[in-house]
Design a protein around this motif. Structure first.
Motif, PDB file in Angstrom:
ATOM      1  N   ASP A   1       0.920  -1.381  -0.122  1.00  0.00           N
ATOM      2  CA  ASP A   1       0.085   0.076   0.140  1.00  0.00           C
ATOM      3  C   ASP A   1       0.736   1.237   0.064  1.00  0.00           C
ATOM      4  OD1 ASP A   1      -2.225  -1.479  -0.204  1.00  0.00           O
ATOM      5  OD2 ASP A   1      -2.765  -1.409   2.017  1.00  0.00           O
ATOM      6  N   VAL A   2       1.657   1.391   0.761  1.00  0.00           N
ATOM      7  CA  VAL A   2       2.635   2.598   1.008  1.00  0.00           C
ATOM      8  C   VAL A   2       3.568   2.506  -0.205  1.00  0.00           C
ATOM      9  CG1 VAL A   2       4.369   1.535   2.275  1.00  0.00           C
ATOM     10  CG2 VAL A   2       4.297   3.883   2.548  1.00  0.00           C
ATOM     11  N   VAL A   3       3.940   1.432  -0.700  1.00  0.00           N
ATOM     12  CA  VAL A   3       4.857   1.376  -2.031  1.00  0.00           C
ATOM     13  C   VAL A   3       4.144   2.018  -3.308  1.00  0.00           C
ATOM     14  CG1 VAL A   3       5.972  -0.164  -3.767  1.00  0.00           C
ATOM     15  CG2 VAL A   3       6.240  -0.452  -1.091  1.00  0.00           C
ATOM     16  N   ARG A   4       2.920   1.612  -3.410  1.00  0.00           N
ATOM     17  CA  ARG A   4       2.077   2.303  -4.458  1.00  0.00           C
ATOM     18  C   ARG A   4       1.973   3.809  -4.392  1.00  0.00           C
ATOM     19  NH1 ARG A   4      -1.207  -2.465  -3.199  1.00  0.00           N
ATOM     20  NH2 ARG A   4      -1.360  -3.945  -4.841  1.00  0.00           N
ATOM     21  N   LYS A   5       1.703   4.205  -3.123  1.00  0.00           N
ATOM     22  CA  LYS A   5       1.815   5.599  -2.813  1.00  0.00           C
ATOM     23  C   LYS A   5       3.214   6.247  -3.411  1.00  0.00           C
ATOM     24  CE  LYS A   5      -1.836   5.538   0.540  1.00  0.00           C
ATOM     25  NZ  LYS A   5      -2.179   5.866   1.904  1.00  0.00           N
ATOM     26  N   ALA A   6       4.247   5.452  -2.945  1.00  0.00           N
ATOM     27  CA  ALA A   6       5.499   6.121  -3.194  1.00  0.00           C
ATOM     28  C   ALA A   6       5.939   5.929  -4.682  1.00  0.00           C
ATOM     29  CB  ALA A   6       6.640   5.192  -2.508  1.00  0.00           C
ATOM     30  N   ILE A   7       5.470   5.030  -5.331  1.00  0.00           N
ATOM     31  CA  ILE A   7       5.494   4.843  -6.811  1.00  0.00           C
ATOM     32  C   ILE A   7       4.908   5.920  -7.496  1.00  0.00           C
ATOM     33  CG2 ILE A   7       4.884   3.781  -8.989  1.00  0.00           C
ATOM     34  CD1 ILE A   7       5.554   0.939  -7.309  1.00  0.00           C
ATOM     35  N   ASP A   8       3.790   6.295  -7.147  1.00  0.00           N
ATOM     36  CA  ASP A   8       2.898   7.610  -7.633  1.00  0.00           C
ATOM     37  C   ASP A   8       3.944   8.684  -7.581  1.00  0.00           C
ATOM     38  OD1 ASP A   8       0.567   8.438  -8.834  1.00  0.00           O
ATOM     39  OD2 ASP A   8       0.258   9.642  -6.994  1.00  0.00           O
ATOM     40  N   GLU A   9       4.340   8.816  -6.237  1.00  0.00           N
ATOM     41  CA  GLU A   9       5.021  10.091  -6.166  1.00  0.00           C
ATOM     42  C   GLU A   9       6.272  10.314  -6.910  1.00  0.00           C
ATOM     43  OE1 GLU A   9       7.415  11.891  -2.151  1.00  0.00           O
ATOM     44  OE2 GLU A   9       5.736  10.876  -1.715  1.00  0.00           O
ATOM     45  N   ALA A  10       7.001   8.946  -7.006  1.00  0.00           N
ATOM     46  CA  ALA A  10       8.212   8.651  -7.824  1.00  0.00           C
ATOM     47  C   ALA A  10       8.081   9.073  -9.211  1.00  0.00           C
ATOM     48  CB  ALA A  10       9.098   7.563  -7.608  1.00  0.00           C
ATOM     49  N   THR A  11       7.022   8.585  -9.803  1.00  0.00           N
ATOM     50  CA  THR A  11       6.783   8.805 -11.249  1.00  0.00           C
ATOM     51  C   THR A  11       6.481  10.178 -11.615  1.00  0.00           C
ATOM     52  OG1 THR A  11       4.334   8.082 -10.850  1.00  0.00           O
ATOM     53  CG2 THR A  11       6.300   6.254 -11.619  1.00  0.00           C
ATOM     54  N   LYS A  12       5.738  10.786 -10.799  1.00  0.00           N
ATOM     55  CA  LYS A  12       5.415  12.241 -11.152  1.00  0.00           C
ATOM     56  C   LYS A  12       6.508  13.296 -10.902  1.00  0.00           C
ATOM     57  CE  LYS A  12       0.620  12.167  -9.358  1.00  0.00           C
ATOM     58  NZ  LYS A  12      -0.412  12.637  -8.227  1.00  0.00           N
ATOM     59  N   GLU A  13       7.431  12.794 -10.021  1.00  0.00           N
ATOM     60  CA  GLU A  13       8.751  13.693  -9.827  1.00  0.00           C
ATOM     61  C   GLU A  13       9.617  13.299 -11.194  1.00  0.00           C
ATOM     62  OE1 GLU A  13      11.458  16.329  -8.526  1.00  0.00           O
ATOM     63  OE2 GLU A  13       9.567  16.053  -7.718  1.00  0.00           O
ATOM     64  N   TYR A  14       9.647  12.041 -11.499  1.00  0.00           N
ATOM     65  CA  TYR A  14      10.452  11.543 -12.814  1.00  0.00           C
ATOM     66  C   TYR A  14      10.184  12.376 -13.931  1.00  0.00           C
ATOM     67  CZ  TYR A  14      12.858   8.448 -16.122  1.00  0.00           C
ATOM     68  OH  TYR A  14      13.511   7.930 -17.187  1.00  0.00           O
ATOM     69  N   SER A  15       8.616  12.313 -14.133  1.00  0.00           N
ATOM     70  CA  SER A  15       8.068  12.886 -15.485  1.00  0.00           C
ATOM     71  C   SER A  15       8.294  14.273 -15.292  1.00  0.00           C
ATOM     72  CB  SER A  15       6.601  12.703 -15.489  1.00  0.00           C
ATOM     73  OG  SER A  15       6.560  11.289 -15.723  1.00  0.00           O
ATOM     74  N   LYS A  16       8.274  15.128 -14.233  1.00  0.00           N
ATOM     75  CA  LYS A  16       8.577  16.556 -14.139  1.00  0.00           C
ATOM     76  C   LYS A  16      10.000  16.850 -14.313  1.00  0.00           C
ATOM     77  CE  LYS A  16       8.111  20.073 -10.731  1.00  0.00           C
ATOM     78  NZ  LYS A  16       7.668  20.604  -9.347  1.00  0.00           N
ATOM     79  N   ALA A  17      10.817  15.972 -13.839  1.00  0.00           N
ATOM     80  CA  ALA A  17      12.224  16.206 -13.988  1.00  0.00           C
ATOM     81  C   ALA A  17      12.884  15.965 -15.570  1.00  0.00           C
ATOM     82  CB  ALA A  17      12.855  15.372 -13.094  1.00  0.00           C
ATOM     83  N   LEU A  18      12.339  14.994 -16.073  1.00  0.00           N
ATOM     84  CA  LEU A  18      12.818  14.455 -17.389  1.00  0.00           C
ATOM     85  C   LEU A  18      11.827  14.634 -18.732  1.00  0.00           C
ATOM     86  CD1 LEU A  18      14.541  11.193 -16.528  1.00  0.00           C
ATOM     87  CD2 LEU A  18      15.521  13.338 -16.637  1.00  0.00           C
ATOM     88  N   GLY A  19      10.538  15.084 -18.289  1.00  0.00           N
ATOM     89  CA  GLY A  19       9.913  15.451 -19.467  1.00  0.00           C
ATOM     90  C   GLY A  19       9.289  14.124 -20.162  1.00  0.00           C
ATOM     91  N   ARG A  20       9.446  13.011 -19.463  1.00  0.00           N
ATOM     92  CA  ARG A  20       8.793  11.959 -20.127  1.00  0.00           C
ATOM     93  C   ARG A  20       8.160  10.976 -18.966  1.00  0.00           C
ATOM     94  NH1 ARG A  20      14.486  10.689 -20.734  1.00  0.00           N
ATOM     95  NH2 ARG A  20      15.298   8.865 -19.533  1.00  0.00           N
ATOM     96  N   ASP A  21       7.069  10.057 -19.606  1.00  0.00           N
ATOM     97  CA  ASP A  21       6.393   9.060 -18.558  1.00  0.00           C
ATOM     98  C   ASP A  21       7.364   7.981 -18.116  1.00  0.00           C
ATOM     99  OD1 ASP A  21       4.495  10.844 -18.636  1.00  0.00           O
ATOM    100  OD2 ASP A  21       3.150   9.566 -19.919  1.00  0.00           O
ATOM    101  N   LEU A  22       7.089   7.510 -16.709  1.00  0.00           N
ATOM    102  CA  LEU A  22       7.854   6.376 -16.390  1.00  0.00           C
ATOM    103  C   LEU A  22       6.785   5.415 -15.977  1.00  0.00           C
ATOM    104  CD1 LEU A  22      10.103   4.477 -15.438  1.00  0.00           C
ATOM    105  CD2 LEU A  22       9.888   5.853 -13.136  1.00  0.00           C
ATOM    106  N   SER A  23       6.758   4.291 -16.443  1.00  0.00           N
ATOM    107  CA  SER A  23       5.702   3.239 -15.937  1.00  0.00           C
ATOM    108  C   SER A  23       6.526   2.409 -14.878  1.00  0.00           C
ATOM    109  CB  SER A  23       5.472   2.266 -17.117  1.00  0.00           C
ATOM    110  OG  SER A  23       4.667   1.075 -16.579  1.00  0.00           O
ATOM    111  N   ALA A  24       5.705   2.465 -13.749  1.00  0.00           N
ATOM    112  CA  ALA A  24       6.378   1.744 -12.623  1.00  0.00           C
ATOM    113  C   ALA A  24       5.351   0.897 -11.885  1.00  0.00           C
ATOM    114  CB  ALA A  24       7.074   2.660 -11.584  1.00  0.00           C
ATOM    115  N   THR A  25       5.524  -0.374 -11.709  1.00  0.00           N
ATOM    116  CA  THR A  25       4.551  -1.331 -11.029  1.00  0.00           C
ATOM    117  C   THR A  25       5.204  -2.306 -10.152  1.00  0.00           C
ATOM    118  OG1 THR A  25       4.819  -2.919 -12.937  1.00  0.00           O
ATOM    119  CG2 THR A  25       2.881  -1.393 -13.285  1.00  0.00           C
ATOM    120  N   ILE A  26       4.368  -2.821  -9.271  1.00  0.00           N
ATOM    121  CA  ILE A  26       4.650  -3.758  -8.204  1.00  0.00           C
ATOM    122  C   ILE A  26       4.775  -5.073  -8.773  1.00  0.00           C
ATOM    123  CG2 ILE A  26       4.439  -4.822  -6.057  1.00  0.00           C
ATOM    124  CD1 ILE A  26       2.936  -2.242  -5.152  1.00  0.00           C
TER     125      ILE A  26
END
Length: 230
Positions: free
Chosen positions: A146-171
């Motif tokens: 549960d906490v990892v899903r929230k962490a993944i969502d936070e990380a992918t948003k930061e990744y897209s914001k920093a690099l300008g491209r999407d990141l697909s991350a799943t458990i």
């Protein structure tokens, strides 16, 4: 032509006494000369023998002194080495105790939910940047999903914001981290060929290697024998 007179018995006796006294005097002087020469030779030989024995004693003493000095140096060096090894062993044991105590507290990181999520997001993001893959799998403990899903969502948003491209991350629910693991994540990419271990245990090992010199210096001071710091 002078007439030769025969010597009387008294005169013969006197002459014999004179000759005897002369011979006795000569013998006494000769004996004295022999005695003086013998004494001189004795003194010379005595001095030579004394000097010889003195040199032998001095040589023996010098040899024994060198042996004693060398033995003392060896003993001092042995004691110093043993002491140094005991000190190093004690220091290493203390460092191990410190890191063991820190490792024992790794599980405490999950008690603060917000901090736990922030740490996991940072670990996912760090691995994503290093891997530079469009899609990644995140392996975690089942109880942390549960906490990892929230962490993944936070990380992918930061990744897209920093690099300008999407990141697909799943458990990766098919391969969870073992229950005995204190936490963290392991990131897999490249079709399963690349894996970055960002579990708490792995991070502790990295910290142990990188922080050990600083911890050692903080505890024991600078090493005067250390020449390189890179």
């Amino acid at each position: 032509m002078s007439q030769v007179h025969a010597l009387s018995d008294d005169q013969v006796g006197q002459e014999l006494r004179k000759m005897t006294a002369f011979i006795k005097q000569e013998a006494t002087e000769k004996a004295r000369e022999i005695e003086i020469k013998a004494n001189e030779e004795f003194a010379i030989e005595k001095s030579r023998l004394v000097q010889q024995e003195t040199d032998a004693i001095d040589g023996s003493y010098e040899k024994k002194f060198k042996q004693a000095t060398m033995s003392q140096q060896i003993t001092r060096s042995t004691v110093a080495n043993k002491t140094r090894l005991r000190v190093l062993a004690a220091r290493q044991a203390l460092l191990e105790d410190i890191f063991d105590a820190a490792e024992a507290q790794l599980g405490d990181a999950v008690k603060d939910k917000r901090r736990h999520r922030s740490v996991l997001a940072a670990l996912v993001l760090e691995a994503a940047y290093a891997m530079d893959e469009p899609a990644i799998l995140v392996r975690a403990r089942k109880q942390d999903y549960d906490v990892v899903r929230k962490a993944i969502d936070e990380a992918t948003k930061e990744y897209s914001k920093a690099l300008g491209r999407d990141l697909s991350a799943t458990i990766d629910e098919d391969n969870p981290l073992p229950e005995g693991c204190p936490g963290g994540v392991s990131i897999v990419g490249g079709g399963g060929k690349i894996e970055i271990d960002n579990t708490f245990e792995a991070r502790m090992r990295l910290l142990k290697d990188s922080a050990l010199p600083a911890v050692r210096e903080s505890l024991f001071g600078k090493n005067p024998n250390r020449r390189f710091y890179d």
